[in-house]
Design an enzyme around this catalytic site. Structure first.
Site, PDB file in Angstrom:
ATOM      1  N   ALA A 129      49.331  41.172  49.315  1.00 29.61           N
ATOM      2  CA  ALA A 129      48.991  42.523  48.854  1.00 29.61           C
ATOM      3  C   ALA A 129      49.201  43.561  49.951  1.00 29.61           C
ATOM      4  O   ALA A 129      49.659  44.678  49.685  1.00 29.61           O
ATOM      5  CB  ALA A 129      47.532  42.547  48.399  1.00 29.61           C
TER       6      ALA A 129
ATOM      7  N   ASN B 147      35.190  41.664  43.774  1.00 32.65           N
ATOM      8  CA  ASN B 147      34.733  41.313  45.118  1.00 32.65           C
ATOM      9  C   ASN B 147      33.371  41.923  45.406  1.00 32.65           C
ATOM     10  O   ASN B 147      33.060  43.019  44.927  1.00 32.65           O
ATOM     11  CB  ASN B 147      35.747  41.793  46.170  1.00 32.65           C
ATOM     12  CG  ASN B 147      37.134  41.190  45.929  1.00 32.65           C
ATOM     13  OD1 ASN B 147      37.262  40.150  45.283  1.00 32.65           O
ATOM     14  ND2 ASN B 147      38.162  41.868  46.394  1.00 32.65           N
TER      15      ASN B 147
ATOM     16  N   GLU C   8      50.796  34.286  44.259  1.00 29.70           N
ATOM     17  CA  GLU C   8      51.416  33.334  43.318  1.00 29.70           C
ATOM     18  C   GLU C   8      51.064  33.734  41.890  1.00 29.70           C
ATOM     19  O   GLU C   8      50.166  34.556  41.676  1.00 29.70           O
ATOM     20  CB  GLU C   8      50.903  31.919  43.615  1.00 29.70           C
ATOM     21  CG  GLU C   8      49.402  31.787  43.381  1.00 29.70           C
ATOM     22  CD  GLU C   8      48.724  30.802  44.350  1.00 29.70           C
ATOM     23  OE1 GLU C   8      49.409  29.941  44.902  1.00 29.70           O
ATOM     24  OE2 GLU C   8      47.519  30.941  44.553  1.00 29.70           O
TER      25      GLU C   8
ATOM     26  N   SER D   2      43.209  35.088  40.748  1.00 28.58           N
ATOM     27  CA  SER D   2      43.821  33.887  40.158  1.00 28.58           C
ATOM     28  C   SER D   2      43.751  33.906  38.637  1.00 28.58           C
ATOM     29  O   SER D   2      44.351  33.090  37.966  1.00 28.58           O
ATOM     30  CB  SER D   2      43.109  32.631  40.682  1.00 28.58           C
ATOM     31  OG  SER D   2      41.739  32.676  40.289  1.00 28.58           O
TER      32      SER D   2
ATOM     33  N   HIS E 102      30.863  42.409  39.867  1.00 29.32           N
ATOM     34  CA  HIS E 102      30.093  41.198  40.188  1.00 29.32           C
ATOM     35  C   HIS E 102      29.045  41.470  41.255  1.00 29.32           C
ATOM     36  O   HIS E 102      28.579  40.545  41.919  1.00 29.32           O
ATOM     37  CB  HIS E 102      31.040  40.078  40.638  1.00 29.32           C
ATOM     38  CG  HIS E 102      31.883  39.556  39.513  1.00 29.32           C
ATOM     39  ND1 HIS E 102      33.045  38.853  39.711  1.00 29.32           N
ATOM     40  CD2 HIS E 102      31.757  39.673  38.182  1.00 29.32           C
ATOM     41  CE1 HIS E 102      33.588  38.539  38.546  1.00 29.32           C
ATOM     42  NE2 HIS E 102      32.824  39.040  37.597  1.00 29.32           N
TER      43      HIS E 102
HETATM   44  C1  BV8 Z   1      29.896  35.814  31.656  1.00 24.95           C
HETATM   45  C2  BV8 Z   1      30.120  36.962  42.398  1.00 24.95           C
HETATM   46  C3  BV8 Z   1      28.951  36.303  29.534  1.00 24.95           C
HETATM   47  C4  BV8 Z   1      29.354  36.054  43.265  1.00 24.95           C
HETATM   48  C5  BV8 Z   1      31.527  35.688  40.857  1.00 24.95           C
HETATM   49  C6  BV8 Z   1      34.976  28.558  29.781  1.00 24.95           C
HETATM   50  C7  BV8 Z   1      36.074  29.335  29.507  1.00 24.95           C
HETATM   51  C8  BV8 Z   1      36.083  30.685  29.824  1.00 24.95           C
HETATM   52  C9  BV8 Z   1      34.977  31.282  30.426  1.00 24.95           C
HETATM   53  C10 BV8 Z   1      33.908  30.498  30.701  1.00 24.95           C
HETATM   54  C11 BV8 Z   1      33.887  29.151  30.390  1.00 24.95           C
HETATM   55  N1  BV8 Z   1      32.693  28.649  30.784  1.00 24.95           N
HETATM   56  C12 BV8 Z   1      31.961  29.647  31.335  1.00 24.95           C
HETATM   57  C13 BV8 Z   1      32.686  30.771  31.269  1.00 24.95           C
HETATM   58  C14 BV8 Z   1      32.293  32.089  31.729  1.00 24.95           C
HETATM   59  C15 BV8 Z   1      32.373  32.145  33.246  1.00 24.95           C
HETATM   60  C16 BV8 Z   1      33.734  31.737  33.752  1.00 24.95           C
HETATM   61  O1  BV8 Z   1      34.676  32.497  33.674  1.00 24.95           O
HETATM   62  N2  BV8 Z   1      33.826  30.509  34.291  1.00 24.95           N
HETATM   63  C17 BV8 Z   1      35.105  30.046  34.821  1.00 24.95           C
HETATM   64  C18 BV8 Z   1      34.862  29.201  36.052  1.00 24.95           C
HETATM   65  C19 BV8 Z   1      35.815  29.267  33.725  1.00 24.95           C
HETATM   66  N3  BV8 Z   1      32.132  33.525  33.570  1.00 24.95           N
HETATM   67  C20 BV8 Z   1      30.877  33.978  33.728  1.00 24.95           C
HETATM   68  O2  BV8 Z   1      29.890  33.277  33.702  1.00 24.95           O
HETATM   69  C21 BV8 Z   1      30.746  35.476  33.879  1.00 24.95           C
HETATM   70  N4  BV8 Z   1      29.735  35.940  32.973  1.00 24.95           N
HETATM   71  O3  BV8 Z   1      30.850  35.284  31.132  1.00 24.95           O
HETATM   72  O4  BV8 Z   1      28.820  36.348  30.958  1.00 24.95           O
HETATM   73  C22 BV8 Z   1      29.316  37.643  29.038  1.00 24.95           C
HETATM   74  C23 BV8 Z   1      30.490  38.261  29.485  1.00 24.95           C
HETATM   75  C24 BV8 Z   1      30.808  39.511  28.997  1.00 24.95           C
HETATM   76  C25 BV8 Z   1      29.994  40.140  28.089  1.00 24.95           C
HETATM   77  C26 BV8 Z   1      28.816  39.518  27.659  1.00 24.95           C
HETATM   78  C27 BV8 Z   1      28.485  38.256  28.124  1.00 24.95           C
HETATM   79  C28 BV8 Z   1      30.309  35.856  35.284  1.00 24.95           C
HETATM   80  C29 BV8 Z   1      31.390  35.476  36.268  1.00 24.95           C
HETATM   81  C30 BV8 Z   1      31.066  36.078  37.629  1.00 24.95           C
HETATM   82  C31 BV8 Z   1      30.741  35.001  38.626  1.00 24.95           C
HETATM   83  N5  BV8 Z   1      30.585  35.617  39.966  1.00 24.95           N
HETATM   84  N6  BV8 Z   1      31.388  36.318  42.026  1.00 24.95           N
HETATM   85  C32 BV8 Z   1      30.062  35.815  44.568  1.00 24.95           C
HETATM   86  O5  BV8 Z   1      31.053  36.477  44.903  1.00 24.95           O
HETATM   87  O6  BV8 Z   1      29.564  34.918  45.285  1.00 24.95           O
HETATM   88  S1  BV8 Z   1      33.020  35.009  40.497  1.00 24.95           S
HETATM   89  C33 BV8 Z   1      33.958  34.977  41.898  1.00 24.95           C
HETATM   90  O7  BV8 Z   1      35.032  34.115  41.588  1.00 24.95           O
HETATM   91  C34 BV8 Z   1      34.606  36.305  42.217  1.00 24.95           C
HETATM   92  O8  BV8 Z   1      33.789  37.399  41.991  1.00 24.95           O
HETATM   93  C35 BV8 Z   1      35.831  36.327  41.364  1.00 24.95           C
HETATM   94  O9  BV8 Z   1      35.597  36.910  40.133  1.00 24.95           O
HETATM   95  C36 BV8 Z   1      36.086  34.877  41.187  1.00 24.95           C
HETATM   96  C37 BV8 Z   1      37.189  34.474  42.104  1.00 24.95           C
HETATM   97  O10 BV8 Z   1      38.296  34.897  41.477  1.00 24.95           O
HETATM   98  P1  BV8 Z   1      39.411  35.650  42.320  1.00 24.95           P
HETATM   99  O11 BV8 Z   1      38.877  36.950  42.792  1.00 24.95           O
HETATM  100  O12 BV8 Z   1      40.583  35.650  41.426  1.00 24.95           O
HETATM  101  O13 BV8 Z   1      39.657  34.761  43.612  1.00 24.95           O
HETATM  102  P2  BV8 Z   1      40.430  33.389  43.678  1.00 24.95           P
HETATM  103  O14 BV8 Z   1      40.149  32.759  44.986  1.00 24.95           O
HETATM  104  O15 BV8 Z   1      40.201  32.635  42.410  1.00 24.95           O
HETATM  105  O16 BV8 Z   1      41.971  33.854  43.653  1.00 24.95           O
HETATM  106  C38 BV8 Z   1      42.480  34.560  44.766  1.00 24.95           C
HETATM  107  C39 BV8 Z   1      43.877  34.942  44.370  1.00 24.95           C
HETATM  108  O17 BV8 Z   1      44.407  35.770  45.378  1.00 24.95           O
HETATM  109  C40 BV8 Z   1      44.787  33.744  44.224  1.00 24.95           C
HETATM  110  O18 BV8 Z   1      45.525  33.877  43.038  1.00 24.95           O
HETATM  111  C41 BV8 Z   1      45.723  33.851  45.428  1.00 24.95           C
HETATM  112  O19 BV8 Z   1      47.044  33.468  45.107  1.00 24.95           O
HETATM  113  C42 BV8 Z   1      45.702  35.320  45.722  1.00 24.95           C
HETATM  114  N7  BV8 Z   1      45.910  35.665  47.116  1.00 24.95           N
HETATM  115  C43 BV8 Z   1      45.558  34.951  48.225  1.00 24.95           C
HETATM  116  N8  BV8 Z   1      45.930  35.641  49.336  1.00 24.95           N
HETATM  117  C44 BV8 Z   1      46.507  36.801  48.903  1.00 24.95           C
HETATM  118  C45 BV8 Z   1      46.494  36.822  47.498  1.00 24.95           C
HETATM  119  N9  BV8 Z   1      46.989  37.837  46.771  1.00 24.95           N
HETATM  120  C46 BV8 Z   1      47.524  38.870  47.451  1.00 24.95           C
HETATM  121  N10 BV8 Z   1      47.577  38.925  48.800  1.00 24.95           N
HETATM  122  C47 BV8 Z   1      47.085  37.918  49.548  1.00 24.95           C
HETATM  123  N11 BV8 Z   1      47.168  38.000  50.899  1.00 24.95           N
END
Ligand code: BV8
Ligand code: ZN
Length: 252
Positions: free
Chosen positions: A240, A106, A224, A192, A123
């Protein structure tokens, strides 16, 4: 295979002095504070395409759109407060000290507002800007920019939010790998499991598991089953703010 069920169906986790705990949080931990998650209905990405607002290419194409997206979030984060889940992790840090490693995906400051002193924002952070052109260090910046794109007073280049976009390398990867290697308990809260490399940390923890002690134990807390659910020993489902406060039993 994970044991999956409501959080209240599980026993509290015994935390002794010296237990090494690794915690990764995602947008779900801030949901009960009113911060929109990314993927839930009506989440942040529903109003914008990731490619347009969270990639370097999107910023190069339309920096004003990106600044409007982040300025909206800066405005919102000024009005939200930590919830019991953030407070529970701050209490865990008071008990464990340096034996707690807290890394968050976050960009909001809610862990710090709850009292957590050591938080790794892998991030980046919403209330920090940096220059997109020169190497001046990132700086705290709570200003919102809706009309113009702010420029660097040192070089005239565009300022950008100091966050890690898709395609950029997250911060602290070496410290994270070291903390995963030495932890006894690996906990993810509210993510997620769809964004890498964060979603792959639990598999790294499983890969270093000691067959004798079974450490680290891997637990997920969230509403979930996450996409990476199978890598967790347990998925304790629920908000949470309700599941986290009773989660730990501190051996005083
Ligand atoms: C990288 C900052 C190389 C900005 C963010 C294909 C396959 C695999 C990977 C890739 C691919 N193609 C590209 C990639 C890599 C890519 C990636 O993963 N893409 C995805 C879409 C497939 N990743 C990257 O590019 C990363 N960099 O790989 O560099 C490298 C890596 C390592 C070493 C060397 C080189 C960079 C990724 C970072 C992007 N920036 N954020 C901003 O915030 O604006 S990502 C952003 O989305 C967040 O930071 C976070 O990480 C992500 C969201 O995820 P979550 O936090 O999980 O949130 P989400 O809404 O998805 O889920 C919420 C969850 O909470 C749900 O499950 C829900 O059920 C639950 N929930 C809801 N309410 C509650 C709850 N739980 C508890 N209590 C509640 N009340
Ligand atoms: Zn500059």
């Amino acid at each position: 295979m994970s044991r999956v069920g409501p959080g209240e169906d599980f026993e509290p986790i015994q935390i002794d002095r010296g237990t090494r705990v690794f915690v990764l949080t995602g947008a779900g931990i801030s949901a009960e504070s009113g911060v929109a998650t990314f993927r839930d209905a009506g989440g942040l990405w529903y109003q914008h395409r990731v490619e347009d607002v969270a990639t370097p290419e999107g910023f190069a194409r339309d920096p004003r759109l990106v600044w409007r997206f982040y300025s909206e979030r800066r405005k919102q984060v000024g009005t939200v407060r930590p919830n019991p889940a953030h407070l529970a992790l701050a209490e865990l840090e008071r008990f464990l000290g340096d034996d707690l490693f807290l890394v968050t995906q976050n960009v909001d400051p809610l862990h710090e507002l709850a009292g957590s002193k050591r938080v790794l924002h892998m991030h980046g952070e919403l209330l920090t800007s940096r220059c997109d052109t020169c190497p001046r260090p990132p700086f705290r910046d709570e200003r919102t920019y809706f009309e113009e794109v702010p420029v660097c007073e040192e070089c005239g280049g565009n300022l950008r939010p100091d966050v890690i976009w898709f395609g950029e390398i997250p911060l602290g990867m070496r410290e994270i790998a070291e903390a995963i290697d030495r932890c006894d308990l690996f906990l993810t809260v509210g993510s997620s499991g769809s964004v890498y490399p964060a979603a792959g940390f639990v598999a790294e923890a499983r890969a270093v598991r000691d067959p004798q002690t079974g450490r680290p134990r891997t637990i997920y807390v969230g509403l979930e089953r996450p996409d990476n659910a199978d890598a967790f020993d347990e998925c304790r489902l629920g908000p949470a703010g309700r599941v986290l406060p009773p989660l730990f039993r501190f051996a005083r």
